[in-house]
Write a protein that holds these residues in place. Structure first.
Motif, PDB file in Angstrom:
ATOM      1  N   THR A 148       0.819  -1.212   0.000  1.00 33.54           N
ATOM      2  CA  THR A 148       0.000   0.000   0.000  1.00 33.54           C
ATOM      3  C   THR A 148       0.856   1.267   0.000  1.00 33.54           C
ATOM      4  O   THR A 148       0.334   2.356  -0.277  1.00 33.54           O
ATOM      5  N   GLN A 149       2.147   1.141   0.325  1.00 29.77           N
ATOM      6  CA  GLN A 149       3.026   2.307   0.411  1.00 29.77           C
ATOM      7  C   GLN A 149       3.830   2.522  -0.871  1.00 29.77           C
ATOM      8  O   GLN A 149       4.698   3.399  -0.907  1.00 29.77           O
ATOM      9  N   LEU A 150       3.545   1.762  -1.909  1.00 26.93           N
ATOM     10  CA  LEU A 150       4.329   1.819  -3.142  1.00 26.93           C
ATOM     11  C   LEU A 150       3.530   2.443  -4.277  1.00 26.93           C
ATOM     12  O   LEU A 150       2.302   2.356  -4.316  1.00 26.93           O
ATOM     13  N   ARG A 151       4.255   3.054  -5.194  1.00 25.90           N
ATOM     14  CA  ARG A 151       3.643   3.549  -6.431  1.00 25.90           C
ATOM     15  C   ARG A 151       4.405   2.976  -7.618  1.00 25.90           C
ATOM     16  O   ARG A 151       5.618   3.125  -7.713  1.00 25.90           O
ATOM     17  N   LYS A 152       3.684   2.308  -8.502  1.00 27.20           N
ATOM     18  CA  LYS A 152       4.311   1.681  -9.660  1.00 27.20           C
ATOM     19  C   LYS A 152       4.756   2.752 -10.654  1.00 27.20           C
ATOM     20  O   LYS A 152       4.047   3.732 -10.885  1.00 27.20           O
ATOM     21  N   LEU A 153       5.940   2.571 -11.227  1.00 28.40           N
ATOM     22  CA  LEU A 153       6.492   3.506 -12.201  1.00 28.40           C
ATOM     23  C   LEU A 153       6.504   2.871 -13.582  1.00 28.40           C
ATOM     24  O   LEU A 153       6.671   1.654 -13.715  1.00 28.40           O
ATOM     25  N   ASP A 154       6.365   3.705 -14.588  1.00 26.49           N
ATOM     26  CA  ASP A 154       6.404   3.252 -15.978  1.00 26.49           C
ATOM     27  C   ASP A 154       7.703   3.752 -16.615  1.00 26.49           C
ATOM     28  O   ASP A 154       7.798   4.927 -16.977  1.00 26.49           O
ATOM     29  N   PRO A 155       8.710   2.888 -16.764  1.00 24.88           N
ATOM     30  CA  PRO A 155       9.986   3.332 -17.335  1.00 24.88           C
ATOM     31  C   PRO A 155       9.869   3.854 -18.763  1.00 24.88           C
ATOM     32  O   PRO A 155      10.740   4.600 -19.225  1.00 24.88           O
ATOM     33  N   ALA A 156       8.790   3.499 -19.464  1.00 19.05           N
ATOM     34  CA  ALA A 156       8.613   3.983 -20.832  1.00 19.05           C
ATOM     35  C   ALA A 156       8.125   5.423 -20.868  1.00 19.05           C
ATOM     36  O   ALA A 156       8.274   6.119 -21.884  1.00 19.05           O
ATOM     37  N   ARG A 157       7.553   5.891 -19.772  1.00 18.05           N
ATOM     38  CA  ARG A 157       7.005   7.240 -19.744  1.00 18.05           C
ATOM     39  C   ARG A 157       8.069   8.284 -19.441  1.00 18.05           C
ATOM     40  O   ARG A 157       8.069   9.377 -20.005  1.00 18.05           O
ATOM     41  N   ALA A 158       8.974   7.950 -18.526  1.00 18.88           N
ATOM     42  CA  ALA A 158      10.041   8.876 -18.136  1.00 18.88           C
ATOM     43  C   ALA A 158      11.133   8.060 -17.457  1.00 18.88           C
ATOM     44  O   ALA A 158      10.855   7.004 -16.881  1.00 18.88           O
ATOM     45  N   PRO A 159      12.384   8.523 -17.508  1.00 17.90           N
ATOM     46  CA  PRO A 159      13.434   7.822 -16.754  1.00 17.90           C
ATOM     47  C   PRO A 159      13.018   7.657 -15.301  1.00 17.90           C
ATOM     48  O   PRO A 159      12.504   8.598 -14.683  1.00 17.90           O
TER      49      PRO A 159
END
Length: 338
Positions: free
Chosen positions: A109-120
């Motif tokens: 619940t304390q994490l936010r998924k990142l999209d490496p294709a959107r930004a470094p």
């Protein structure tokens, strides 16, 4: 590949004044195990930020101090190695607050998924993360720059200050930066597009700032304090707004501050000029975070906002890099690559 143990850096002792390498302790510990609702993370990048100096002190503040012997805290970008929560799978890249270590167990619940294709992914620790949001929320909510006004920001080459000036210009204001040394001043002027920049190491810094702000200062975004504030204070216009984000010039101070008590002078000007001075912590404005990420991503995509990162290799080098950060030796957003 998972290494044999968890390398981590703990607070060895509370520093008096400037932290030293002896303030930190490099340790080997077992890799954490996880329970239901948690994930095991391998840390890829660690953010180093000035607020960490306050956590090393036992003085009362807006957050609890790091306990002696505990892992130094900090924002991180990490890879999910093992998951016991359906929202995450191995290989996912996430933003976490796992601190100065190579592995961590975290509540999903304390994490936010990142999209490496959107930004470094490193931008989640800088321009698209806490520093960028600090600039966005502090400037727009408290500073409220208007077209034609003059916005001044200290530490203008850093991740917060550089974003403040660029957002101010997007909003139609004139941006004046204060930075340390010719190289940083050139970055502020030529890469970040500020209208003017003043070197705080210049013996005539106060005079140069006055020349750069012929119509006075309407918004001053405070990151530093010290002699920079002394130069800004006489130039504040009536109804000026001062978001107080940091006071890095004072973080290593010990004992009482030298000189006469200037509080009566400050309060007289607060009254006579109707000044607004508002300290803030970015989490106070967390409801604005989704709008920030959307707007900032768009500004980066169009080139309206640019950023610079200073990446140091190796967790073992984090203490010296952090000490340098407090002395202004970094050049851009300071990140440790593990």
């Amino acid at each position: 590949m998972i290494q044999a143990d968890n390398l981590r850096i703990a607070l060895a002792s509370r520093p008096e004044g400037r932290p030293s390498p002896q303030s930190f302790r490099l340790e080997h510990a077992a890799i954490p195990t996880i329970s239901d609702g948690q994930v095991l993370l391998r840390i890829l990048y660690l953010s180093l930020d000035p607020y960490m100096r306050g956590r090393m002190s036992a003085a009362k503040s807006y957050a609890a101090p790091t306990e002696v012997g505990a892992v130094m805290e900090g924002g991180t970008v990490a890879e999910v190695i093992e998951s016991r929560d359906p929202a995450f799978k191995p290989g996912d890249i996430v933003l976490s607050h796992s601190g100065w270590q190579t592995y961590a167990a975290a509540d999903a619940t304390q994490l936010r998924k990142l999209d490496p294709a959107r930004a470094p992914v490193t931008t989640a620790l800088g321009v698209l993360g806490m520093p960028g949001f600090t600039a966005y929320a502090g400037l727009l909510t408290i500073g409220q720059p208007k077209p034609g006004e003059t916005v001044v920001v200290a530490a203008a080459s850093g991740p917060v200050g550089s974003a403040v000036g660029q957002i101010a210009r997007i909003k139609g204001a004139r941006a004046v930066g204060i930075a340390g040394g010719p190289e940083k001043c050139a970055l502020v002027r030529d890469s970040f597009g500020f209208d003017a920049v003043v070197d705080h190491r210049d013996p005539d810094m106060a005079g140069k700032l006055a020349a750069a702000c012929p119509d006075g200062i309407d918004v001053y975004f405070e990151n530093v304090g010290g002699h920079v504030w002394d130069a800004v204070f006489p130039l504040l216009n009536s109804f000026a707004r001062i978001p107080v984000c940091g006071l890095v010039a004072q973080y290593n101070a010990t004992g009482a501050f030298p000189g006469p008590d200037r509080l009566p002078v400050l309060m007289r000007q607060v009254l006579s000029k109707s000044l607004t001075i508002r300290g803030f912590i970015q989490r106070e404005f967390i409801a604005q975070a989704p709008a920030f990420r959307e707007e900032m991503a768009g500004w980066i995509a169009t080139g309206a906002v640019k950023y610079k990162e200073d990446i140091v290799d190796g967790l073992e080098n984090a203490p010296e890099a952090f000490i340098g950060l407090l002395e202004g030796r970094n050049f851009g957003k300071l990140i440790v690559k593990l």
